[in-house]
Design an enzyme around this catalytic site. Structure first.
Site, PDB file in Angstrom:
ATOM      1  N   ASP A  13      39.483  31.737 -13.286  1.00 18.10           N
ATOM      2  CA  ASP A  13      39.611  30.525 -14.103  1.00 18.10           C
ATOM      3  C   ASP A  13      40.377  30.747 -15.395  1.00 18.10           C
ATOM      4  O   ASP A  13      40.101  30.127 -16.422  1.00 18.10           O
ATOM      5  CB  ASP A  13      38.216  29.934 -14.418  1.00 18.10           C
ATOM      6  CG  ASP A  13      37.440  29.651 -13.141  1.00 18.10           C
ATOM      7  OD1 ASP A  13      38.076  29.257 -12.152  1.00 18.10           O
ATOM      8  OD2 ASP A  13      36.205  29.820 -13.144  1.00 18.10           O
ATOM      9  N   LYS A  16      45.458  30.110 -13.834  1.00 14.93           N
ATOM     10  CA  LYS A  16      46.511  30.542 -12.889  1.00 14.93           C
ATOM     11  C   LYS A  16      47.254  29.348 -12.288  1.00 14.93           C
ATOM     12  O   LYS A  16      48.466  29.368 -12.129  1.00 14.93           O
ATOM     13  CB  LYS A  16      45.892  31.392 -11.755  1.00 14.93           C
ATOM     14  CG  LYS A  16      45.209  32.657 -12.258  1.00 14.93           C
ATOM     15  CD  LYS A  16      44.485  33.383 -11.145  1.00 14.93           C
ATOM     16  CE  LYS A  16      43.269  32.657 -10.614  1.00 14.93           C
ATOM     17  NZ  LYS A  16      42.146  32.533 -11.562  1.00 14.93           N
ATOM     18  N   GLY A  40      39.559  27.418  -7.365  1.00 18.41           N
ATOM     19  CA  GLY A  40      39.740  26.048  -7.840  1.00 18.41           C
ATOM     20  C   GLY A  40      40.800  26.100  -8.916  1.00 18.41           C
ATOM     21  O   GLY A  40      40.550  26.576 -10.020  1.00 18.41           O
ATOM     22  N   HIS A  41      42.004  25.695  -8.582  1.00 24.46           N
ATOM     23  CA  HIS A  41      43.128  25.789  -9.519  1.00 24.46           C
ATOM     24  C   HIS A  41      43.519  24.398  -9.996  1.00 24.46           C
ATOM     25  O   HIS A  41      43.861  23.535  -9.195  1.00 24.46           O
ATOM     26  CB  HIS A  41      44.322  26.486  -8.842  1.00 24.46           C
ATOM     27  CG  HIS A  41      44.040  27.926  -8.519  1.00 24.46           C
ATOM     28  ND1 HIS A  41      44.966  28.775  -7.980  1.00 24.46           N
ATOM     29  CD2 HIS A  41      42.910  28.667  -8.673  1.00 24.46           C
ATOM     30  CE1 HIS A  41      44.419  29.971  -7.821  1.00 24.46           C
ATOM     31  NE2 HIS A  41      43.163  29.933  -8.223  1.00 24.46           N
ATOM     32  N   GLN A 223      41.025  33.995  -8.014  1.00 21.34           N
ATOM     33  CA  GLN A 223      39.957  34.759  -8.667  1.00 21.34           C
ATOM     34  C   GLN A 223      40.540  35.640  -9.783  1.00 21.34           C
ATOM     35  O   GLN A 223      41.530  35.253 -10.371  1.00 21.34           O
ATOM     36  CB  GLN A 223      39.175  35.601  -7.646  1.00 21.34           C
ATOM     37  CG  GLN A 223      38.270  34.784  -6.730  1.00 21.34           C
ATOM     38  CD  GLN A 223      38.991  34.147  -5.554  1.00 21.34           C
ATOM     39  OE1 GLN A 223      39.712  34.817  -4.839  1.00 21.34           O
ATOM     40  NE2 GLN A 223      38.805  32.864  -5.343  1.00 21.34           N
TER      41      GLN A 223
HETATM   42  P1  GDP Z   1      42.461  28.881 -12.453  1.00 21.19           P
HETATM   43  O1  GDP Z   1      41.372  28.970 -11.449  1.00 21.19           O
HETATM   44  O2  GDP Z   1      42.836  30.222 -13.021  1.00 21.19           O
HETATM   45  O3  GDP Z   1      43.660  28.131 -11.969  1.00 21.19           O
HETATM   46  O4  GDP Z   1      41.862  28.051 -13.689  1.00 21.19           O
HETATM   47  P2  GDP Z   1      40.975  26.694 -13.589  1.00 21.19           P
HETATM   48  O5  GDP Z   1      41.876  25.588 -13.222  1.00 21.19           O
HETATM   49  O6  GDP Z   1      39.759  26.911 -12.770  1.00 21.19           O
HETATM   50  O7  GDP Z   1      40.457  26.581 -15.081  1.00 21.19           O
HETATM   51  C1  GDP Z   1      41.327  26.438 -16.154  1.00 21.19           C
HETATM   52  C2  GDP Z   1      41.012  25.128 -16.895  1.00 21.19           C
HETATM   53  O8  GDP Z   1      41.600  25.153 -18.175  1.00 21.19           O
HETATM   54  C3  GDP Z   1      41.585  23.909 -16.216  1.00 21.19           C
HETATM   55  O9  GDP Z   1      40.719  22.819 -16.448  1.00 21.19           O
HETATM   56  C4  GDP Z   1      42.913  23.680 -16.925  1.00 21.19           C
HETATM   57  O10 GDP Z   1      43.360  22.336 -16.914  1.00 21.19           O
HETATM   58  C5  GDP Z   1      42.562  24.108 -18.321  1.00 21.19           C
HETATM   59  N1  GDP Z   1      43.661  24.733 -19.090  1.00 21.19           N
HETATM   60  C6  GDP Z   1      44.640  25.564 -18.656  1.00 21.19           C
HETATM   61  N2  GDP Z   1      45.386  25.997 -19.695  1.00 21.19           N
HETATM   62  C7  GDP Z   1      44.872  25.416 -20.809  1.00 21.19           C
HETATM   63  C8  GDP Z   1      45.188  25.506 -22.213  1.00 21.19           C
HETATM   64  O11 GDP Z   1      46.088  26.210 -22.636  1.00 21.19           O
HETATM   65  N3  GDP Z   1      44.394  24.781 -23.050  1.00 21.19           N
HETATM   66  C9  GDP Z   1      43.363  24.002 -22.612  1.00 21.19           C
HETATM   67  N4  GDP Z   1      42.651  23.339 -23.509  1.00 21.19           N
HETATM   68  N5  GDP Z   1      43.043  23.899 -21.317  1.00 21.19           N
HETATM   69  C10 GDP Z   1      43.775  24.612 -20.427  1.00 21.19           C
HETATM   70  P1  IMO Z   2      39.694  30.899  -9.246  1.00 20.77           P
HETATM   71  O1  IMO Z   2      40.813  31.228  -8.287  1.00 20.77           O
HETATM   72  C1  IMO Z   2      35.823  32.029 -10.870  1.00 20.77           C
HETATM   73  C2  IMO Z   2      33.022  34.011  -8.171  1.00 20.77           C
HETATM   74  C3  IMO Z   2      31.738  33.280  -7.800  1.00 20.77           C
HETATM   75  C4  IMO Z   2      30.799  34.464  -7.621  1.00 20.77           C
HETATM   76  C5  IMO Z   2      31.695  35.512  -6.986  1.00 20.77           C
HETATM   77  C6  IMO Z   2      31.587  35.567  -5.461  1.00 20.77           C
HETATM   78  O2  IMO Z   2      39.504  29.451  -9.485  1.00 20.77           O
HETATM   79  O3  IMO Z   2      39.807  31.710 -10.489  1.00 20.77           O
HETATM   80  P2  IMO Z   2      32.468  33.989  -3.524  1.00 20.77           P
HETATM   81  O4  IMO Z   2      32.177  32.546  -3.230  1.00 20.77           O
HETATM   82  O5  IMO Z   2      33.901  34.303  -3.714  1.00 20.77           O
HETATM   83  O6  IMO Z   2      31.809  34.912  -2.522  1.00 20.77           O
HETATM   84  O7  IMO Z   2      31.720  34.276  -4.925  1.00 20.77           O
HETATM   85  O8  IMO Z   2      33.018  35.170  -7.343  1.00 20.77           O
HETATM   86  N1  IMO Z   2      34.270  33.273  -7.899  1.00 20.77           N
HETATM   87  C7  IMO Z   2      35.040  32.721  -8.848  1.00 20.77           C
HETATM   88  N2  IMO Z   2      34.846  32.633 -10.189  1.00 20.77           N
HETATM   89  N3  IMO Z   2      36.958  31.565 -10.332  1.00 20.77           N
HETATM   90  C8  IMO Z   2      37.181  31.673  -9.007  1.00 20.77           C
HETATM   91  O9  IMO Z   2      38.363  31.342  -8.449  1.00 20.77           O
HETATM   92  C9  IMO Z   2      36.180  32.240  -8.192  1.00 20.77           C
HETATM   93  N4  IMO Z   2      36.048  32.473  -6.853  1.00 20.77           N
HETATM   94  C10 IMO Z   2      34.888  33.121  -6.702  1.00 20.77           C
HETATM   95  O10 IMO Z   2      31.326  32.415  -8.823  1.00 20.77           O
HETATM   96  O11 IMO Z   2      30.412  34.951  -8.878  1.00 20.77           O
HETATM   97 MG    MG Z   3      39.470  28.178 -11.091  1.00 21.66          MG
END
Ligand code: GDP
Ligand code: IMO
Ligand code: MG
Length: 440
Positions: A13, A16, A40-41, A223
């Site tokens: 998270d 990416k 979850g991107h 991840q």
């Molecule tokens: P990922 O799994 O690495 O793609 O990241 P996620 O999408 O799960 O979580 C990142 C969250 O931060 C999302 O809700 C994005 O919209 C938000 N986000 C990304 N970059 C920024 C930033 O520079 N500032 C803020 N405030 N939010 C951001």
């Molecule tokens: P993105 O790509 C954050 C975590 C789960 C748990 C561990 C194992 O959005 O960054 P799993 O279901 O993979 O067997 O769970 O990994 N986990 C993540 N945490 N971002 C993710 O993906 C994750 N995918 C799995 O919360 O701790």
């Molecule tokens: Mg994510």
């Protein structure tokens, strides 16, 4: 060539999806190479938020070919709903490809993931319940079912029959759960085959041929490094190779094929699920970061655990991934905090660890050693140039660069496409040659 891989450097998270979407404007292919719909991107386009679980984050550009590589595990039901949702909103999925060697998440994988977690009780991993552990286990045990199997229903049925015998026995006898019905699962997957069959091919040829033709290929990691099956905080990890090295086997390319590794670093640290987290703050700061950063899981909605930036983790990540540069995200979330802390070491007993400890107990029980810095109050969300950032924000970034000896080539100051600072001076040497023209 050229090619670039985007990897998460912390516990996932990091942003990416947001950075992949940003760079996708300039690339020909975006390839996922591991993980499944546990990812979850998020991509924010104008006011619309898209949460992608399986489809690569390049899908919003019609010129980009989006590839789900062999290292990914695919839940066809989730994939189809993602395809339908995107199509409904006007985004074509005609350029989507799925590897014939990617393994399928079956209904029993999800059931067993959840049952296994319940059985572990307090020691649970805190998985996403998406069946990820069980599907990768079956892959390694060589009893998995691949996407190509649903293209030959006779083979699919045979494999399903063999699997259900074993899985139903486990579900009934160990967990006291209802067994699955062969016909029901068969018919369901037959229906999936009709919908996704057209996307399935050997994507390793596609990717290698693209690289031969000098096409730009971006590999989108899921991840994060500390969730890697080998290098993460095992057993509190996911079941795939989330690090840059995972690209080679997960996409079917050789080690000379990657030109650049871009590490995504969140300006603080978060983690979902169980496991050690030395800089976790369960008090005021943690709450502040969670609320201001909207730190709730994209896949499960769970509140993310939050804390200060951990340089011990990041030094380790930089080494394991051989990072070339860093995209620092969510810097805007730190705005308004009077003092900022950066963890530079762990204290365990009378020992100081400046590098990632070789025993997990240290990670669980250590006390973080912090360096304190002054914060800033100015709104930075609209800043486009590094020089215009508040002095203390620049100091924070330079401190990260000094400790890691890696340039911060991009600073994200908001979730929208244009809320980014690109430091072109750091990118001139980049084989990938991305620049400020990527900004919309
Ligand atoms: P990922 O799994 O690495 O793609 O990241 P996620 O999408 O799960 O979580 C990142 C969250 O931060 C999302 O809700 C994005 O919209 C938000 N986000 C990304 N970059 C920024 C930033 O520079 N500032 C803020 N405030 N939010 C951001
Ligand atoms: P993105 O790509 C954050 C975590 C789960 C748990 C561990 C194992 O959005 O960054 P799993 O279901 O993979 O067997 O769970 O990994 N986990 C993540 N945490 N971002 C993710 O993906 C994750 N995918 C799995 O919360 O701790
Ligand atoms: Mg994510």
């Amino acid at each position: 060539m050229p090619s670039i891989v985007i990897v998460g450097t912390q516990w996932g998270d990091e942003g990416k999806g947001r950075i992949t979407d940003l760079l996708a404007k300039k690339v020909d292919y975006v390839v996922r190479f591991q993980g499944g719909d546990n990812a979850g991107h998020t991509v924010l386009l104008k006011d619309k938020e898209f949460k992608l679980h399986l489809i690569p984050s390049g899908i919003f550009y019609p010129h980009v070919c989006c590839v789900i590589g062999n290292g990914v595990v695919v839940n066809p039901e989730v994939l189809i709903s993602e395809i339908e949702n995107l199509e409904k909103q006007g985004y074509s999925t005609d350029n989507l490809k799925i590897s014939c060697n990617a393994h399928l998440v079956m209904p029993y994988h999800r059931i067993l993931d959840k049952a296994g977690e319940n059985r572990l009780g307090k020691s649970k991993i805190g998985t996403t319940h998406k069946g990820i552990g069980p599907v990768y286990s079956d892959k390694a045990a060589r009893i998995g079912i691949r996407t190509q199997d649903i293209l030959d229903l006779k083979i699919f049925r045979k494999k399903l029959e063999v699997n259900l015998k074993l899985k139903n026995a486990i579900m009934e006898k160990i967990y006291g759960l209802k067994p699955l019905d062969l016909e029901e699962v068969f018919e369901k997957y037959k229906g999936f085959a009709e919908k996704i069959g057209k996307y399935i091919e050997d994507t390793s040829f596609l990717i290698n041929q693209a690289l031969d033709k000098n096409k730009k290929v971006l590999f989108e990691g899921a991840q994060g490094t500390l969730l890697d099956i080998d290098h993460g905080s095992y057993p509190f990890v996911t079941s795939s190779s989330t690090v840059a090295g995972g690209t080679y086997s997960g996409a079917g390319i050789g080690p000379g094929r990657l030109d650049e590794v871009l590490g995504i670093v969140k300006a603080y640290t978060t983690r979902v699920g169980s496991g050690p987290f030395p800089t976790e703050d369960e008090g005021k700061t943690g709450n502040y970061l969670r609320e201001k950063g909207h730190e709730y899981g994209t896949t499960t909605g769970r509140p993310r655990r939050c804390g200060w930036l951990d340089m011990v983790i990041l030094k380790y990540s930089a080494m394991i991934n051989q990072l070339d540069s860093i995209a620092l995200t969510k810097l805007d979330v730190l705005t308004g905090l009077e003092k900022l802390k950066i963890c530079t070491g762990y204290k365990y007993g009378d020992k100081l660890f400046e590098n990632h400890p070789n025993h997990q107990t240290v990670l669980h029980k250590c006390r973080p050693v912090y360096e304190e810095m002054d914060g800033w109050k100015e709104n930075i969300k609209d800043i486009k140039n590094f020089q215009n950032l508040p002095e203390n924000a620049k100091k924070y970034i330079k401190n990260i660069e000094n400790i890691l000896k890696i340039p911060v080539s991009m600073v994200s100051v908001g979730p929208e496409r244009n809320q980014i600072i690109i430091r072109e001076e750091d990118l001139r040497k980049s084989a990938f040659n991305y620049n400020s023209t990527i900004i919309i």
